[in-house]
Design a protein around this motif. Structure first.
Motif, PDB file in Angstrom:
ATOM      1  N   GLU A   1       0.793  45.428  30.889  1.00 41.93           N
ATOM      2  CA  GLU A   1       0.319  46.574  30.121  1.00 41.93           C
ATOM      3  C   GLU A   1       0.564  47.872  30.895  1.00 41.93           C
ATOM      4  O   GLU A   1       0.740  47.872  32.117  1.00 41.93           O
ATOM      5  N   GLU A   2       0.592  48.978  30.177  1.00 45.16           N
ATOM      6  CA  GLU A   2       0.886  50.273  30.794  1.00 45.16           C
ATOM      7  C   GLU A   2      -0.105  50.617  31.907  1.00 45.16           C
ATOM      8  O   GLU A   2       0.265  51.150  32.945  1.00 45.16           O
ATOM      9  N   GLY A   3      -1.367  50.294  31.712  1.00 41.84           N
ATOM     10  CA  GLY A   3      -2.376  50.633  32.708  1.00 41.84           C
ATOM     11  C   GLY A   3      -2.345  49.762  33.946  1.00 41.84           C
ATOM     12  O   GLY A   3      -3.010  50.075  34.938  1.00 41.84           O
ATOM     13  N   SER A   4      -1.587  48.657  33.909  1.00 36.35           N
ATOM     14  CA  SER A   4      -1.580  47.752  35.048  1.00 36.35           C
ATOM     15  C   SER A   4      -0.899  48.370  36.259  1.00 36.35           C
ATOM     16  O   SER A   4      -1.194  47.993  37.402  1.00 36.35           O
ATOM     17  N   ALA A   5       0.026  49.323  36.057  1.00 35.80           N
ATOM     18  CA  ALA A   5       0.685  49.982  37.184  1.00 35.80           C
ATOM     19  C   ALA A   5      -0.338  50.709  38.040  1.00 35.80           C
ATOM     20  O   ALA A   5      -0.287  50.661  39.279  1.00 35.80           O
ATOM     21  N   THR A   6      -1.305  51.361  37.400  1.00 36.18           N
ATOM     22  CA  THR A   6      -2.364  52.058  38.138  1.00 36.18           C
ATOM     23  C   THR A   6      -3.214  51.074  38.932  1.00 36.18           C
ATOM     24  O   THR A   6      -3.588  51.340  40.084  1.00 36.18           O
ATOM     25  N   LYS A   7      -3.488  49.917  38.338  1.00 34.55           N
ATOM     26  CA  LYS A   7      -4.284  48.900  39.033  1.00 34.55           C
ATOM     27  C   LYS A   7      -3.545  48.397  40.273  1.00 34.55           C
ATOM     28  O   LYS A   7      -4.152  48.206  41.336  1.00 34.55           O
ATOM     29  N   TYR A   8      -2.248  48.171  40.137  1.00 34.74           N
ATOM     30  CA  TYR A   8      -1.465  47.715  41.290  1.00 34.74           C
ATOM     31  C   TYR A   8      -1.454  48.772  42.391  1.00 34.74           C
ATOM     32  O   TYR A   8      -1.540  48.439  43.583  1.00 34.74           O
ATOM     33  N   ARG A   9      -1.349  50.026  42.011  1.00 34.16           N
ATOM     34  CA  ARG A   9      -1.320  51.106  43.015  1.00 34.16           C
ATOM     35  C   ARG A   9      -2.677  51.245  43.713  1.00 34.16           C
ATOM     36  O   ARG A   9      -2.725  51.479  44.927  1.00 34.16           O
ATOM     37  N   ILE A  10      -3.755  51.103  42.962  1.00 31.93           N
ATOM     38  CA  ILE A  10      -5.084  51.158  43.578  1.00 31.93           C
ATOM     39  C   ILE A  10      -5.245  50.002  44.566  1.00 31.93           C
ATOM     40  O   ILE A  10      -5.773  50.174  45.680  1.00 31.93           O
ATOM     41  N   GLY A  11      -4.798  48.821  44.164  1.00 34.53           N
ATOM     42  CA  GLY A  11      -4.862  47.671  45.056  1.00 34.53           C
ATOM     43  C   GLY A  11      -4.043  47.881  46.314  1.00 34.53           C
ATOM     44  O   GLY A  11      -4.468  47.514  47.417  1.00 34.53           O
ATOM     45  N   ALA A  12      -2.854  48.488  46.160  1.00 27.30           N
ATOM     46  CA  ALA A  12      -1.999  48.767  47.320  1.00 27.30           C
ATOM     47  C   ALA A  12      -2.668  49.738  48.278  1.00 27.30           C
ATOM     48  O   ALA A  12      -2.685  49.520  49.506  1.00 27.30           O
ATOM     49  N   ILE A  13      -3.234  50.806  47.742  1.00 25.27           N
ATOM     50  CA  ILE A  13      -3.888  51.803  48.587  1.00 25.27           C
ATOM     51  C   ILE A  13      -5.084  51.197  49.321  1.00 25.27           C
ATOM     52  O   ILE A  13      -5.306  51.465  50.521  1.00 25.27           O
ATOM     53  N   ALA A  14      -5.847  50.350  48.619  1.00 28.19           N
ATOM     54  CA  ALA A  14      -7.006  49.705  49.250  1.00 28.19           C
ATOM     55  C   ALA A  14      -6.561  48.827  50.425  1.00 28.19           C
ATOM     56  O   ALA A  14      -7.175  48.838  51.501  1.00 28.19           O
ATOM     57  N   LEU A  15      -5.490  48.074  50.228  1.00 28.64           N
ATOM     58  CA  LEU A  15      -4.983  47.209  51.297  1.00 28.64           C
ATOM     59  C   LEU A  15      -4.431  48.027  52.457  1.00 28.64           C
ATOM     60  O   LEU A  15      -4.581  47.650  53.630  1.00 28.64           O
ATOM     61  N   TRP A  16      -3.821  49.152  52.157  1.00 22.78           N
ATOM     62  CA  TRP A  16      -3.299  50.012  53.227  1.00 22.78           C
ATOM     63  C   TRP A  16      -4.436  50.599  54.070  1.00 22.78           C
ATOM     64  O   TRP A  16      -4.307  50.724  55.289  1.00 22.78           O
ATOM     65  N   VAL A  17      -5.527  50.953  53.421  1.00 25.74           N
ATOM     66  CA  VAL A  17      -6.687  51.471  54.155  1.00 25.74           C
ATOM     67  C   VAL A  17      -7.235  50.388  55.086  1.00 25.74           C
ATOM     68  O   VAL A  17      -7.571  50.654  56.259  1.00 25.74           O
ATOM     69  N   VAL A  18      -7.306  49.167  54.594  1.00 22.71           N
ATOM     70  CA  VAL A  18      -7.769  48.051  55.425  1.00 22.71           C
ATOM     71  C   VAL A  18      -6.812  47.822  56.590  1.00 22.71           C
ATOM     72  O   VAL A  18      -7.234  47.522  57.719  1.00 22.71           O
TER      73      VAL A  18
ATOM     74  N   SER B   1       2.425  46.895  50.046  1.00 30.22           N
ATOM     75  CA  SER B   1       3.750  47.416  49.689  1.00 30.22           C
ATOM     76  C   SER B   1       4.368  46.648  48.532  1.00 30.22           C
ATOM     77  O   SER B   1       5.039  47.229  47.674  1.00 30.22           O
ATOM     78  N   THR B   2       4.142  45.341  48.492  1.00 30.11           N
ATOM     79  CA  THR B   2       4.644  44.530  47.376  1.00 30.11           C
ATOM     80  C   THR B   2       4.003  44.960  46.062  1.00 30.11           C
ATOM     81  O   THR B   2       4.679  45.069  45.030  1.00 30.11           O
ATOM     82  N   LEU B   3       2.706  45.200  46.083  1.00 32.16           N
ATOM     83  CA  LEU B   3       2.005  45.680  44.880  1.00 32.16           C
ATOM     84  C   LEU B   3       2.518  47.056  44.464  1.00 32.16           C
ATOM     85  O   LEU B   3       2.677  47.335  43.271  1.00 32.16           O
ATOM     86  N   TRP B   4       2.782  47.916  45.435  1.00 33.81           N
ATOM     87  CA  TRP B   4       3.273  49.260  45.133  1.00 33.81           C
ATOM     88  C   TRP B   4       4.650  49.198  44.462  1.00 33.81           C
ATOM     89  O   TRP B   4       4.899  49.908  43.483  1.00 33.81           O
ATOM     90  N   LYS B   5       5.520  48.345  44.970  1.00 37.01           N
ATOM     91  CA  LYS B   5       6.856  48.214  44.371  1.00 37.01           C
ATOM     92  C   LYS B   5       6.781  47.594  42.983  1.00 37.01           C
ATOM     93  O   LYS B   5       7.556  47.964  42.091  1.00 37.01           O
ATOM     94  N   LYS B   6       5.858  46.675  42.785  1.00 35.46           N
ATOM     95  CA  LYS B   6       5.685  46.085  41.453  1.00 35.46           C
ATOM     96  C   LYS B   6       5.230  47.144  40.457  1.00 35.46           C
ATOM     97  O   LYS B   6       5.695  47.172  39.310  1.00 35.46           O
ATOM     98  N   ALA B   7       4.325  48.019  40.900  1.00 37.19           N
ATOM     99  CA  ALA B   7       3.873  49.113  40.035  1.00 37.19           C
ATOM    100  C   ALA B   7       5.029  50.037  39.685  1.00 37.19           C
ATOM    101  O   ALA B   7       5.113  50.548  38.560  1.00 37.19           O
ATOM    102  N   ASN B   8       5.938  50.249  40.625  1.00 31.07           N
ATOM    103  CA  ASN B   8       7.082  51.126  40.377  1.00 31.07           C
ATOM    104  C   ASN B   8       8.100  50.512  39.431  1.00 31.07           C
ATOM    105  O   ASN B   8       8.940  51.228  38.875  1.00 31.07           O
TER     106      ASN B   8
END
Length: 300
Positions: A51-68, A110-117
């Motif tokens: 779905e269109e909104g899933s890209a945002t979810k993947y990016r949020i997940g990527a950012i959270a993992l990067w902070v960790v 990074s994998t989640l970020w590329k999937k969102a892209n």
């Protein structure tokens, strides 16, 4: 207890309506295609488009993992400087554990970020912004390991062996994380829109390997693949197949900017080859052939 049924105002049961809808849209199944050379290939349906909104979810997940990941780097630095110590675990082992966890979080993020892209790609109008957006994971990877390497090399109080091994581990993690995080196959919003418009009603096929999709399941470049996936072009792009096969594009006369680069290497069709061979054969006139034959007189 009897099954509870919900009846609408028009008297139609909800369960029956749901069953009818499911019957109208049967789940896609695997199928087998026979190639021109007689071999067969299994074709499975593609996963549904996100779905269109899933890209945002993947990016949020990527950012959270990067902070960790950055948090694990800070912990590794604190252990290196003796600020944190766990009696049951040696200092070097604890540093390596934190660096490995750092690498895992960076790579998955990074994998989640590329999937969102792939779902929601960036515009290539600004080349610098396009590169930075697609390689955000690479930038985070540098922040996740380079500071530790610098601090480890400049720390004069740490044990030499611990400092050396920890620095080597951090550099290896930096290289691995960089390779995983770099987007080797980016696609822009313009390229995706162009491909979707040109191939809107066309089924495309791709193998588990590579980054190319095909319009012909019998394409010569798929001869070594026993299993293919079939779907629409947006499903192919989401599966990281962002380039149209150059041979399929030439065969179908498709011109899009995301076509695979390189020259078409397919051989000409058999009919064309025969026609060309016939054209190259010399034509000998029958009268000329008779004139050139030697005349032999009968012996008396």
């Amino acid at each position: 207890m009897a099954e509870k049924k919900i009846i609408k105002a028009n008297g139609e049961p909800v369960e029956a309506k749901a069953a009818e809808t499911a019957a109208e849209k049967p789940a896609p199944k695997k199928k087998t295609i026979k190639r021109a050379d007689g071999s067969t290939v299994t074709v499975k349906p593609a996963a549904p488009v996100a779905e269109e909104g899933s890209a945002t979810k993947y990016r949020i997940g990527a950012i959270a993992l990067w902070v960790v990941a950055i948090a694990f780097e800070v912990l590794a630095v604190l252990v290196l400087f003796g600020k944190i110590a766990i009696t049951a675990i040696p200092t070097l082992a604890l540093i390596i554990i934190f660096l490995v966890l750092d690498l895992a979080c960076v790579s998955v993020g990074s994998t989640l970020w590329k999937k969102a892209n792939r779902i929601d790609p960036a515009s290539e109008a600004n080349k610098v912004k396009f590169w930075l957006w697609n390689n955000m994971g690479l930038i985070v990877t540098a922040f996740a390991f380079v500071p530790f390497v610098i601090l480890a090399l400049t720390n004069k109080n740490a044990d030499k062996k611990t400092k050396t091994i920890a620095t080597v581990v951090a550099i290896i993690a930096l290289l691995i994380g960089g390779l995983v995080s770099y987007d080797w196959n980016p696609i822009s919003a313009e390229q995706k829109a162009e491909a979707v418009e040109a191939l809107a009603d066309t089924d495309v096929y791709w193998s588990p390997f590579g980054t190319v999709y095909h319009t012909d399941p019998d394409c010569s470049h798929l001869n070594h693949s026993d299993t293919l996936t079939e779907g629409k072009v947006d499903e192919a792009i989401e599966a990281n197949k962002t380039r149209l096969c150059k041979t399929c594009a030439a065969r179908d006369g498709i011109e899009i900017s995301s076509t695979e680069k390189g020259e078409v290497t397919d051989l000409p069709a058999a009919d064309d080859a025969e026609t060309k061979a016939e054209e190259e054969l010399p034509v000998v006139d029958a009268n000329e052939a008779d004139e050139e034959l030697p005349v032999v007189e009968d012996a008396e």
